[in-house]
Motif scaffolding. Structure first.
Motif: not given
Length: 114
Positions: A28, A38, A52, A54, A56
């Motif tokens: 990223e 997260r 989940s 992710n 952040e």
């Protein structure tokens, strides 16, 4: 908020999972130093909840901020009650590869892959 007023949460990240998470974060571009992973529980899946993951840029107010194997992780208060003691692993097999979650607190499981 002091540590005595909030329940603690502990996540275990295996070496395989840490390696894959670090690769994912490194891919990223332009992430600030405050970025992290997260980890949360969301409604869905055949057991009522699913995990989940992710990336952040910042934590949110009320988050637990954990550092495991050099990975900054954000866990919200709702998810913390379900994630305490969970082990995050990364496995490769004939059905493919991906993250797995081993929850010692789970009362049941399902075979749908969530």
């Amino acid at each position: 908020m002091s540590a005595t007023t909030a329940p603690a949460v502990a996540l275990n990240v295996t070496e395989n999972a840490a390696t894959e998470i670090k690769k994912f974060i490194a891919s990223e571009e332009g992430l600030p130093e405050t970025a992290g992973l997260r980890v949360r529980v969301v409604p869905g899946g055949c057991s009522g909840f699913q995990y989940s993951l992710n990336i952040e840029e910042n934590s949110r107010e009320g988050d637990f901020i954990l550092d495991e194997r050099g990975i900054r992780m954000f866990v919200d208060m709702f998810s913390a009650q379900y994630l305490n003691g969970v082990e995050i692993d990364y496995v490769t097999g004939v059905m493919g590869s991906g993250f797995t979650f081993k929850n010692p607190n789970a009362t049941g499981s399902c075979g749908c892959g969530s």
